[in-house]
Design a protein around this motif. Structure first.
Motif: not given
Lengths: 352, 480
Positions: B117-123
């Motif tokens: 779920a947080v992939k798009s924030h590079d996290l």
């Protein structure tokens, strides 16, 4: 069992019989912390020494009265550090006090806190029972994590006498830079530093100046300094050590000093009071005469908490008041470790 | 016990009373231990959980909380007269705050779903237990789960900020905060790894980390397990903390090769996988250093993954180790002791001697960086007596771990599985302290009874000798 441990057990047994309060003391360098209390002394300052240190296992076990400076020296000989960067308030600061107060230094948001690095603790509880929890290994989930619970408990649950820490290698290279900027911009930069993979190891805003320390690979550190247009600091070691050890000119204030632990996005503005922002925006040092209640509500409003760090009224609330349900659990835990309320009674909260 | 009353608080379909519907939940991933729960409830709101707990508290009914049921120590094994409280419907990610690098999630959210779920924030969320595709965050907190990257990134306890819990009395409390330090005793640390004994976790705020921009894996083969162990110490002594450092013995390598053909050198006595991450410049410099070190420590072969794909291929073998072992034996029993790394070779050779004694084969895969062993004991449950022998073998391995200064469980928890071995690791006073802490939260002892901490009577019956943290009475005597 070492003679010292036997002596402490006897002291506690006598105190139980005579319903007497005991006050645990190490180097006394942080005696200004917590509420003012009375009691006969349990003196840990003569219980010193490194029990074992295995650099390749990344741990060190020390007796509570060992000077922090001695621990740091032993570690630095093997190029290792306590990564939570504890304060050496003066030359008498002991490792037991570091663990009891649980206060971590500028590296904390990026490396972890005191309790993150505590692997094991040996202690004597308020029933004079001698116990060990945790151990020397990083991964250990046998039983409740009582060594971490004892960290930061201000000696009010048990007398901590041996501690084992995880240690880490000294970063290969460090460099610090600074720039004059507004608080708003400083906080934005701090946030950007944490969200991306920069090797930041400290970020502070004081007196209109943003200071950032990077630790790691030399080229990556240099590139990061350039990326944020920071000017290399010539007094960086002195600056970080003064911040860590509460020696910045700010800490000489005549006013009570507060420490606020808040979410890093808080962005609190103080118009009349002096302040220092550390931990990339997650910790504020504030010198203020404002009433305690006001500061507590301010911190709570941002989803954090306040601690009356230095000065002020040490007979009232020094730590952020807790909700009823959470406070009940604290009292139950005190009862579980020290049912006669002998150890550092009232040090944290009046009824603990 | 009358469980019908629970339908006052929950829709009919969320209270399972028939035997066939309850049987589905008779065990977690430790399938050797099975109990049909008295009743199963599947609440979907905080209020429902509160109502169930209040009812159970008022009527002295035991409660066992359960997430995905992937635990390996029987921590979620049901209670025959109790309620099994399933939190699977709490599967929402409530909030992602990329700027603060936190996510607030319900306990039934899967570990891997957070990172996705947080992939798009590079996290990403760092703790990565091998069951991360299925296991849920509530269970991760209850067990203080680790994974292959915890040498560098820590365990669950290092990667969470705040919990919302419900006490056995039904009170909703917030523990910790979104600030880094919170006032009072560190209940957050105490709750993490408390195996569902202190309260029911209803929300978790996790810390997120920036995704390292670059990573590479090295594979080293050794003709001697001791050399492999020494090279681990050597890497760390040189100031390098790899993201992951995994070892596998010959039996493991062979099982994996037969299964997925990862290209591992089958003639090696041990192989080591070392993952380095960070920026590209940093990783490339460190790879050279580690390669040189591994050779100095006697590696007969060192391969550096040329690209991301080859890194994944190197990992594929390690990740397939358990199913690979599943192919060569009808059943296996996975142990979880942790030891000081310097004893790796000694412990492995003693495990091999025990293997002969119990006439059961063993495969060793482990997190070498933090000394966490996962010996897999091979047995066949269909052969009378083999399960008992496997359990006795496992128990001896755990005692061995304690005797050299280690622990009986590194990341799987005590549950019901290792409850007897707790008597070996802890003294009476220490166990009594655990019971007092439990009573501080749950005076009636209704939450997950019979797990994690043995009664003193049980220890007396087990007859175990408490081994004091590596200080055996007769340290020179070999104990298996």
């Amino acid at each position: 069992m070492e003679q010292k441990i036997i002596t402490i057990k006897e002291q506690i047994e006598t105190a139980i019989e005579q319903r007497e309060n005991l006050k645990i003391v190490g180097g006394n360098s942080k005696s200004f912390l917590g509420r003012d209390i009375v009691g006969s002394k349990i003196d840990m300052s003569d219980y010193t020494g490194v029990i074992s240190y295995e650099p390749t296992e990344l741990y060190i076990s020390v007796k509570a009265g060992t000077l922090l400076s001695d621990v740091n020296k032993v570690l630095s000989e093997k190029n290792q550090i306590l990564a939570f960067e504890p304060a050496e308030v003066n030359e008498k600061t002991t490792i037991g006090g570091v663990v009891a107060t649980g206060l971590s230094g500028p590296r904390r948001p990026y490396a972890g806190s005191v309790r993150d690095f505590v692997l094991g603790i040996s202690c004597i509880n308020g029933l004079a029972k001698n116990m060990s929890f945790g151990g020397q290994v990083m991964k250990n989930v046998a039983g409740y994590d009582l060594s971490r619970l004892l960290t930061g408990s201000y000696g009010s649950l048990a007398v901590i006498y041996d501690v084992t820490f995880k240690v880490l290698p000294i970063p290969e290279f460090e460099s610090s830079g600074c720039k004059q900027t507004s608080r708003q911009e400083a906080l934005e930069t701090m946030s950007e530093l944490s969200v991306k993979s920069f090797p930041v190891s400290a970020a502070c805003y004081y007196d209109g100046l943003l200071s950032v320390r990077f630790s790691g690979n030399k080229k990556v550190v240099k590139d990061s300094m350039q990326n944020f247009s920071l000017q290399e600091m010539d007094n960086s070691e002195q600056f970080w050590s003064e911040l860590r050890n509460f020696k910045l000119p700010f800490f000489n204030s005549e006013k009570p000093i507060w420490r606020l632990s808040v979410p890093s996005s808080s962005n609190i503005g103080f118009e009349k009071d002096d302040y220092v922002i550390d931990w990339g925006g997650a910790q504020y040092w504030l010198a203020s005469e404002r009433p305690a209640n006001e500061i507590f509500s301010l911190a709570e409003g941002f989803g954090g908490s306040a601690l009356l760090f230095h000065g002020g009224d040490r007979s009232g609330d020094v730590f952020q008041p807790l909700s009823k349900g959470i406070f009940k659990l604290q009292q139950n835990l005190k009862q579980a470790f020290d049912p006669y309320r002998i150890l550092n009674r009232e040090k944290m909260y009046k009824t603990l | 016990m009358n469980f019908d009353n629970l339908r006052q608080f929950l829709p009919d379909e969320a209270v399972l009373l028939s035997e066939e519907s309850r049987r589905v939940y008779e065990c977690d991933a430790l399938s050797a231990h099975r109990v049909i729960p008295g009743c199963v409830v599947l609440p979907d709101s905080v209020e429902q959980v509160q109502a169930v707990l209040r009812y159970c508290h008022a009527n002295d009914i035991p409660v066992v909380a359960r997430g995905a049921g992937t635990g390996l120590s029987g921590g979620a094994m049901p209670h025959a007269e109790g309620v099994l409280l399933i939190l699977a419907k709490f599967d929402q990610i409530i909030e992602i705050d990329a700027k603060q690098r936190i996510a607030r999630v319900q306990p039934g959210v899967r570990n891997l779903a957070i990172s996705d779920a947080v992939k798009s924030h590079d996290l990403y969320y760092a703790p990565d237990p091998s069951s991360q595709i299925a296991c849920t965050i509530g269970g991760n907190v209850a067990e203080n789960s680790g994974g292959v990257h915890c040498l560098k990134y820590g365990l669950t306890v290092h990667n969470i900020l705040q919990l919302k819990i419900i006490t056995i009395e039904g009170d909703l409390l917030t523990i910790g905060s979104h600030a880094l330090d919170s006032p009072g005793y560190d209940l957050l640390a105490l709750f993490t790894g408390s195996e569902g004994m202190l309260g029911v976790i209803i929300e978790v705020t996790v810390k997120l980390l920036p995704k390292p921009p670059y990573s590479r894996v090295l594979l080293a083969a050794f003709d001697d397990i001791e050399k492999a162990g020494n090279s681990v110490a050597g890497i760390i002594a040189n100031g390098i903390i790899p993201a992951g450092l995994e070892m596998m013995d010959k039996a493991g390598v062979r099982a994996v090769e037969d299964y997925i053909h990862a290209g591992y050198p089958v003639e090696a006595e041990a192989i080591l996988l070392c993952e380095l991450d960070g920026t590209e410049d940093e990783v490339l410099v460190t790879i050279d250093k580690v390669e040189t070190l591994l050779k100095e420590y006697g590696a007969i072969e060192v391969r550096v993954a040329r690209d991301e794909n080859e890194s994944l291929q190197f990992w594929a073998g390690r990740k397939a180790a358990f199913p690979a072992v599943g192919r060569i034996a009808p059943d296996y029993y996975c142990m979880d002791g942790t030891i000081p790394r310097k004893h790796i070779a000694e412990v492995l050779s003693k495990i091999n001697i025990l293997s002969e004694k119990y006439e059961l084969a063993v495969v060793n895969v482990f997190h070498a960086g933090d000394g966490n062993l996962h010996p897999l004991i091979l047995y066949d449950v269909a052969i009378p007596g083999e399960l008992k022998r496997a359990e006795a073998f496992g128990s001896d391995i755990l005692k061995l771990c304690v005797s050299i200064g280690g622990t009986i469980t590194g990341e799987h928890g005590v549950g019901v599985e290792k409850i007897n071995e707790m008597c070996v690791q802890f003294s009476e006073d220490e166990l009594q302290q655990f019971h007092e802490v439990k009573a501080a939260f749950d005076k009636k002892g209704l939450l997950n009874p019979g797990k994690a901490v043995p009664t003193l009577n049980r220890c007396a019956e087990f007859g175990a000798m408490h081994v004091h943290k590596g200080h055996d009475k007769f340290p020179d005597l070999e104990r298996f």
